[in-house]
Design a protein around this motif. Structure first.
Motif, short mmCIF file in Angstrom:
data_model
loop_
_atom_site.label_atom_id
_atom_site.label_comp_id
_atom_site.label_asym_id
_atom_site.label_seq_id
_atom_site.Cartn_x
_atom_site.Cartn_y
_atom_site.Cartn_z
N GLU A 235 0.82 -1.22 0.00
CA GLU A 235 0.00 0.00 0.00
C GLU A 235 0.85 1.27 0.00
O GLU A 235 0.32 2.37 -0.09
CB GLU A 235 -0.92 0.01 1.23
N ARG A 236 2.16 1.11 0.09
CA ARG A 236 3.05 2.28 0.15
C ARG A 236 3.55 2.66 -1.24
O ARG A 236 3.70 1.80 -2.11
CB ARG A 236 4.24 1.99 1.07
N VAL A 237 3.81 3.96 -1.42
CA VAL A 237 4.31 4.47 -2.70
C VAL A 237 5.54 5.33 -2.44
O VAL A 237 5.52 6.21 -1.57
CB VAL A 237 3.24 5.30 -3.44
N PHE A 238 6.62 5.06 -3.19
CA PHE A 238 7.88 5.78 -3.02
C PHE A 238 8.34 6.35 -4.36
O PHE A 238 8.23 5.67 -5.38
CB PHE A 238 8.98 4.86 -2.48
N PRO A 239 8.89 7.57 -4.37
CA PRO A 239 9.55 8.06 -5.58
C PRO A 239 10.88 7.34 -5.75
O PRO A 239 11.46 6.84 -4.78
CB PRO A 239 9.74 9.55 -5.30
N GLY A 240 11.37 7.30 -6.98
CA GLY A 240 12.64 6.63 -7.20
C GLY A 240 13.16 6.82 -8.60
O GLY A 240 12.57 7.53 -9.42
N MET A 241 14.29 6.18 -8.87
CA MET A 241 14.87 6.23 -10.22
C MET A 241 15.13 4.81 -10.68
O MET A 241 15.68 3.98 -9.96
CB MET A 241 16.12 7.09 -10.28
N LEU A 242 14.70 4.55 -11.91
CA LEU A 242 14.79 3.22 -12.51
C LEU A 242 15.94 3.19 -13.51
O LEU A 242 16.11 4.13 -14.30
CB LEU A 242 13.49 2.90 -13.23
N TYR A 243 16.69 2.10 -13.46
CA TYR A 243 17.74 1.87 -14.46
C TYR A 243 17.42 0.62 -15.24
O TYR A 243 17.13 -0.44 -14.66
CB TYR A 243 19.12 1.73 -13.80
N SER B 292 30.84 -6.53 -17.66
CA SER B 292 31.00 -6.99 -19.04
C SER B 292 29.83 -7.88 -19.47
O SER B 292 29.77 -8.34 -20.61
CB SER B 292 32.32 -7.77 -19.20
N GLU B 293 28.90 -8.13 -18.54
CA GLU B 293 27.77 -8.98 -18.85
C GLU B 293 26.81 -8.27 -19.81
O GLU B 293 26.64 -7.06 -19.75
CB GLU B 293 27.02 -9.37 -17.57
N GLN B 294 26.19 -9.05 -20.68
CA GLN B 294 25.27 -8.47 -21.65
C GLN B 294 23.81 -8.62 -21.22
O GLN B 294 22.92 -8.09 -21.87
CB GLN B 294 25.47 -9.16 -23.01
N GLU B 295 23.57 -9.33 -20.13
CA GLU B 295 22.19 -9.53 -19.67
C GLU B 295 21.59 -8.21 -19.22
O GLU B 295 22.20 -7.45 -18.47
CB GLU B 295 22.15 -10.54 -18.53
N ARG B 296 20.39 -7.95 -19.67
CA ARG B 296 19.72 -6.71 -19.35
C ARG B 296 19.19 -6.74 -17.92
O ARG B 296 18.60 -7.72 -17.49
CB ARG B 296 18.56 -6.50 -20.33
N SER B 297 19.37 -5.65 -17.21
CA SER B 297 18.94 -5.55 -15.83
C SER B 297 17.83 -4.51 -15.69
O SER B 297 17.83 -3.48 -16.39
CB SER B 297 20.13 -5.16 -14.94
N ILE B 298 16.87 -4.79 -14.83
CA ILE B 298 15.83 -3.82 -14.47
C ILE B 298 15.94 -3.62 -12.96
O ILE B 298 15.64 -4.52 -12.18
CB ILE B 298 14.42 -4.33 -14.84
N GLU B 299 16.41 -2.46 -12.54
CA GLU B 299 16.64 -2.24 -11.11
C GLU B 299 16.24 -0.81 -10.75
O GLU B 299 16.41 0.12 -11.54
CB GLU B 299 18.10 -2.51 -10.74
N VAL B 300 15.72 -0.65 -9.55
CA VAL B 300 15.18 0.64 -9.14
C VAL B 300 15.71 1.01 -7.76
O VAL B 300 15.80 0.18 -6.86
CB VAL B 300 13.63 0.61 -9.15
N HIS B 301 16.11 2.27 -7.64
CA HIS B 301 16.51 2.82 -6.34
C HIS B 301 15.34 3.63 -5.79
O HIS B 301 14.86 4.56 -6.44
CB HIS B 301 17.74 3.72 -6.49
N LEU B 302 14.87 3.25 -4.62
CA LEU B 302 13.77 3.95 -3.98
C LEU B 302 14.34 5.03 -3.07
O LEU B 302 15.15 4.74 -2.17
CB LEU B 302 12.88 2.98 -3.17
#
Length: 324
Positions: free
Chosen positions: A245-253, A262-272
């Protein structure tokens, strides 16, 4: 809203997953509703209006997978919503009943007459059916002209109508394809205007390489709930993140960390922003607000950290959240 899932039993027949008594008569519309965007909202609003005029409950019928997964197996495709996101959006519209059909091989082979008779009339008790302005259904059929629609209606004792075309302020019809094209170019703000809500990326937080923490910006790495979910281009985005139920601003990479890996695997990560707690194994929903910059390789860690700090400054300003 009641949500009813239809499954196929061991004998190959369609049946309800759980017991449910359908009303004696219903007003129905059928579609994939990928994105549940403003065009879909207009269609469903019209359905509710027509249902009320006829004193019928409104019913939206959709599918448990993209039709492309069945009719073109192995062909790449993307989706704007995973199943849970779609049902949440449909629930917000306020239709009385949502039915989820299995779009499997046998269903894909039903022609329009068979689909209406076996599913729409016998199973769902439809007396009225609203079609999208450009919608066709049934195997190898294109019921696009009014004559064919009238013939179908008479044959099955239905009232079948075409919905009004819904357009944006520039007169262009809303469509999932347009939204996908915008997101594919990183034009999040424009895509959100057609969706009517911020584009979501939902998934489970998993353990990553903890690189963000060494840079002073710990991130939550997510595995998406929908493997065919459309992921916008690599880069940095201003976002809000829902954790329960909580909402936080953040930045997504989104990217493959070219400066430090050197890895080619795509990452989806977010800093809250301003949250310091472990989120492993929790479900979160990232709501994209704006594309900030493309992914790039920096000369080293120091330049990367300075870039991330600037990203934070820009995104806090965009979202109107000062640093605690």
């Amino acid at each position: 809203m009641d949500t009813i899932k239809v499954v196929r039993d061991a004998c190959g027949a369609l049946r309800l997953e759980h017991p449910y008594v359908f009303p004696n008569a219903t007003a129905v519309t059928v579609g994939t509703f990928d994105g549940v965007h403003l065009g879909h909202l207009a269609l469903l609003t019209q359905l509710k209006r027509e249902a009320a005029l006829r004193h019928l409950p409104s019913m939206v019928v959709t599918f448990d997978r993209s039709p492309l997964a069945t009719v073109r197996p192995g062909h790449p495709y993307t989706r704007l919503n995973d199943g849970a996101e779609q049902l949440t959006r449909l629930e917000a519209v306020g239709v009385d009943i949502t039915v989820v059909l299995p779009f499997d091989g046998p269903l894909s082979l039903l022609d329009a007459d068979q689909f209406l008779e076996q599913v729409v009339v016998k199973m769902l008790h439809a007396h009225y059916m609203l079609l999208g302005y450009d919608h066709s259904f049934g195997h190898a059929s294109h019921y696009g002209n009014q004559l064919n629609i009238d013939q179908l209606a008479a044959r099955h004792g239905l009232t079948i109508q075409r919905a009004d075309m819904a357009c944006d302020t520039e007169g262009n019809p809303f469509s999932s394809t347009r939204i996908k094209q915008l997101l594919g170019r990183g034009e999040v703000v424009a895509a959100n205007k057609l969706l009517g809500y911020p584009y979501p990326l939902s998934g489970i937080v998993v353990s990553g390489q903890h690189i963000g923490r060494t840079l002073g910006y710990p991130t939550a790495n997510i595995v998406l709930a929908e493997p065919h979910k459309l992921v916008p281009p690599n880069g940095v985005y201003a976002v809000y993140v829902r954790v329960g139920e909580r909402v936080f601003p953040g930045m997504l990479y989104i990217g493959n960390r070219p400066t430090i890996s050197s890895e080619q695997e795509r990452s989806i990560e977010v800093h809250l922003f301003d949250l310091d707690e472990e989120l492993y194994n929790k479900s979160i929903c990232i709501e994209l607000e704006k594309f900030v910059r493309r992914d790039q390789r920096f000369s080293g860690r120091e330049e990367l950290i300075r870039a991330i700090q600037e990203d934070e400054r820009v995104i806090r300003e965009l979202l109107g959240c000062s640093k605690v």
